[in-house]
Design a protein around this motif. Structure first.
Motif, PDB file in Angstrom:
ATOM      1  N   THR A  49       0.840  -1.193   0.000  1.00 34.23           N
ATOM      2  CA  THR A  49       0.000   0.000   0.000  1.00 34.23           C
ATOM      3  C   THR A  49       0.875   1.244   0.000  1.00 34.23           C
ATOM      4  N   ALA A  50       0.244   2.356  -0.342  1.00 33.96           N
ATOM      5  CA  ALA A  50       0.902   3.658  -0.203  1.00 33.96           C
ATOM      6  C   ALA A  50       0.204   4.483   0.882  1.00 33.96           C
ATOM      7  N   TRP A  51      -0.819   3.933   1.508  1.00 35.73           N
ATOM      8  CA  TRP A  51      -1.588   4.659   2.526  1.00 35.73           C
ATOM      9  C   TRP A  51      -0.778   4.825   3.811  1.00 35.73           C
ATOM     10  N   LEU A  70       1.325   4.692  -6.830  1.00 37.20           N
ATOM     11  CA  LEU A  70       1.828   3.321  -6.654  1.00 37.20           C
ATOM     12  C   LEU A  70       1.284   2.415  -7.755  1.00 37.20           C
ATOM     13  N   LEU A  71      -0.006   2.514  -8.021  1.00 36.67           N
ATOM     14  CA  LEU A  71      -0.616   1.694  -9.064  1.00 36.67           C
ATOM     15  C   LEU A  71       0.033   1.971 -10.417  1.00 36.67           C
ATOM     16  N   ALA A  72       0.274   3.228 -10.740  1.00 37.65           N
ATOM     17  CA  ALA A  72       0.896   3.577 -12.016  1.00 37.65           C
ATOM     18  C   ALA A  72       2.287   2.968 -12.139  1.00 37.65           C
ATOM     19  N   VAL A  73       3.056   3.007 -11.061  1.00 35.77           N
ATOM     20  CA  VAL A  73       4.405   2.424 -11.101  1.00 35.77           C
ATOM     21  C   VAL A  73       4.318   0.913 -11.284  1.00 35.77           C
ATOM     22  N   LEU A  74       3.426   0.265 -10.556  1.00 36.22           N
ATOM     23  CA  LEU A  74       3.291  -1.189 -10.683  1.00 36.22           C
ATOM     24  C   LEU A  74       2.867  -1.588 -12.093  1.00 36.22           C
ATOM     25  N   ARG A  75       1.969  -0.824 -12.677  1.00 40.43           N
ATOM     26  CA  ARG A  75       1.524  -1.127 -14.054  1.00 40.43           C
ATOM     27  C   ARG A  75       2.672  -0.998 -15.055  1.00 40.43           C
ATOM     28  N   ALA A  76       3.620  -0.123 -14.765  1.00 34.01           N
ATOM     29  CA  ALA A  76       4.741   0.107 -15.684  1.00 34.01           C
ATOM     30  C   ALA A  76       5.865  -0.926 -15.539  1.00 34.01           C
ATOM     31  N   PHE A  77       5.883  -1.669 -14.437  1.00 26.14           N
ATOM     32  CA  PHE A  77       6.927  -2.678 -14.261  1.00 26.14           C
ATOM     33  C   PHE A  77       6.780  -3.753 -15.332  1.00 26.14           C
ATOM     34  N   PRO A  85      -7.044  -5.227  -6.558  1.00 25.40           N
ATOM     35  CA  PRO A  85      -7.249  -4.368  -5.391  1.00 25.40           C
ATOM     36  C   PRO A  85      -7.361  -5.208  -4.123  1.00 25.40           C
ATOM     37  N   GLY A  86      -7.003  -4.608  -3.031  1.00 25.64           N
ATOM     38  CA  GLY A  86      -7.085  -5.296  -1.745  1.00 25.64           C
ATOM     39  C   GLY A  86      -7.263  -4.308  -0.616  1.00 25.64           C
ATOM     40  N   ARG A  87      -7.332  -4.868   0.575  1.00 23.11           N
ATOM     41  CA  ARG A  87      -7.433  -4.070   1.801  1.00 23.11           C
ATOM     42  C   ARG A  87      -6.711  -4.798   2.908  1.00 23.11           C
ATOM     43  N   GLY A  88      -5.919  -4.064   3.648  1.00 24.17           N
ATOM     44  CA  GLY A  88      -5.384  -4.581   4.893  1.00 24.17           C
ATOM     45  C   GLY A  88      -6.400  -4.246   5.970  1.00 24.17           C
ATOM     46  N   VAL A  89      -6.871  -5.258   6.686  1.00 27.90           N
ATOM     47  CA  VAL A  89      -7.929  -5.065   7.680  1.00 27.90           C
ATOM     48  C   VAL A  89      -7.470  -5.646   9.011  1.00 27.90           C
ATOM     49  N   SER A  90      -7.422  -4.807  10.033  1.00 30.14           N
ATOM     50  CA  SER A  90      -7.052  -5.319  11.352  1.00 30.14           C
ATOM     51  C   SER A  90      -8.117  -6.311  11.804  1.00 30.14           C
ATOM     52  N   ARG A  91      -7.695  -7.345  12.481  1.00 33.01           N
ATOM     53  CA  ARG A  91      -8.656  -8.376  12.902  1.00 33.01           C
ATOM     54  C   ARG A  91      -9.665  -7.862  13.905  1.00 33.01           C
ATOM     55  N   ASP A  92      -9.335  -6.763  14.592  1.00 31.76           N
ATOM     56  CA  ASP A  92     -10.325  -6.178  15.512  1.00 31.76           C
ATOM     57  C   ASP A  92     -11.222  -5.171  14.790  1.00 31.76           C
ATOM     58  N   GLY A  93     -10.973  -4.958  13.479  1.00 33.33           N
ATOM     59  CA  GLY A  93     -11.815  -4.088  12.679  1.00 33.33           C
ATOM     60  C   GLY A  93     -11.604  -2.596  12.910  1.00 33.33           C
ATOM     61  N   ARG A  94     -10.562  -2.210  13.636  1.00 35.32           N
ATOM     62  CA  ARG A  94     -10.364  -0.801  13.970  1.00 35.32           C
ATOM     63  C   ARG A  94      -9.744   0.012  12.840  1.00 35.32           C
ATOM     64  N   TRP A  95      -9.124  -0.629  11.868  1.00 34.09           N
ATOM     65  CA  TRP A  95      -8.589   0.123  10.733  1.00 34.09           C
ATOM     66  C   TRP A  95      -8.582  -0.721   9.473  1.00 34.09           C
ATOM     67  N   ILE A  96      -8.653  -0.008   8.355  1.00 37.08           N
ATOM     68  CA  ILE A  96      -8.635  -0.612   7.020  1.00 37.08           C
ATOM     69  C   ILE A  96      -7.744   0.265   6.140  1.00 37.08           C
ATOM     70  N   GLU A  97      -6.864  -0.371   5.369  1.00 35.77           N
ATOM     71  CA  GLU A  97      -6.030   0.367   4.416  1.00 35.77           C
ATOM     72  C   GLU A  97      -6.192  -0.226   3.023  1.00 35.77           C
ATOM     73  N   PRO A  98      -6.686   0.560   2.067  1.00 39.58           N
ATOM     74  CA  PRO A  98      -6.679   0.079   0.687  1.00 39.58           C
ATOM     75  C   PRO A  98      -5.260  -0.292   0.276  1.00 39.58           C
ATOM     76  N   SER A  99      -5.146  -1.367  -0.482  1.00 37.37           N
ATOM     77  CA  SER A  99      -3.847  -1.922  -0.845  1.00 37.37           C
ATOM     78  C   SER A  99      -3.930  -2.541  -2.224  1.00 37.37           C
ATOM     79  N   LEU A 100      -2.814  -3.081  -2.675  1.00 39.73           N
ATOM     80  CA  LEU A 100      -2.748  -3.748  -3.970  1.00 39.73           C
ATOM     81  C   LEU A 100      -2.013  -5.078  -3.817  1.00 39.73           C
ATOM     82  N   TRP A 101      -2.549  -6.109  -4.454  1.00 34.06           N
ATOM     83  CA  TRP A 101      -1.865  -7.397  -4.530  1.00 34.06           C
ATOM     84  C   TRP A 101      -1.317  -7.486  -5.948  1.00 34.06           C
TER      85      TRP A 101
END
Length: 139
Positions: A49-51, A70-77, A85-101
């Protein structure tokens, strides 16, 4: 990285959106689920992620701009085979970060991206090997 932040990385579900809906979760120390294993094949993969650079809460517009970059750089590799697309999600649900796989790039280019976007770490693996937390040198 302090122990609390390390524990937070370990206690996160790294969710990858599937093409037909829903998601598949990646967990550190576990092999990829069958849908992700099929997509990754024997290739290297990373969940990044870049978040919230340096684990500091950052305004949404700034996070979105960084994520688009970040997405633009990954597409250019040249080694990029797939981006989901993805999300990092804490197991207690207190935070979510959009991410990329991303499937294809190995640790060297992902380390460089993590450093460029101010990330202390990301999750990576190769094929069906267990997911690992990667702390880039210099982070």
């Amino acid at each position: 990285m302090d122990d609390a932040l390390l524990a937070a990385y370990q206690a996160t579900d790294y969710r990858v959106r599937l093409a037909r809906g829903g998601y598949a979760a990646i967990r550190i120390g576990q092999a990829l689920s069958p849908p992700l294993r099929t997509l990754a094949g024997d290739h290297a993969w990373g969940f990044i992620t870049a978040w919230n650079p340096r684990s500091e809460p950052t305004p949404r517009p700034q996070n979105r701009g960084a994520q688009r970059a970040l997405l633009a750089v990954l597409r250019a590799f040249p080694q990029t085979l797939l981006i989901r697309p993805g999300r990092g999600v804490s197991r207690d649900g207190r935070w979510i970060e959009p991410s990329l796989w991303v499937v294809g790039p190995d640790t060297a280019p992902l380390d460089a991206l993590a450093l460029r976007f101010g990330q202390f770490g990301y999750v990576h693996g190769r094929g069906a090997t267990p997911a690992q937390l990667r702390l880039p040198p210099g982070a």
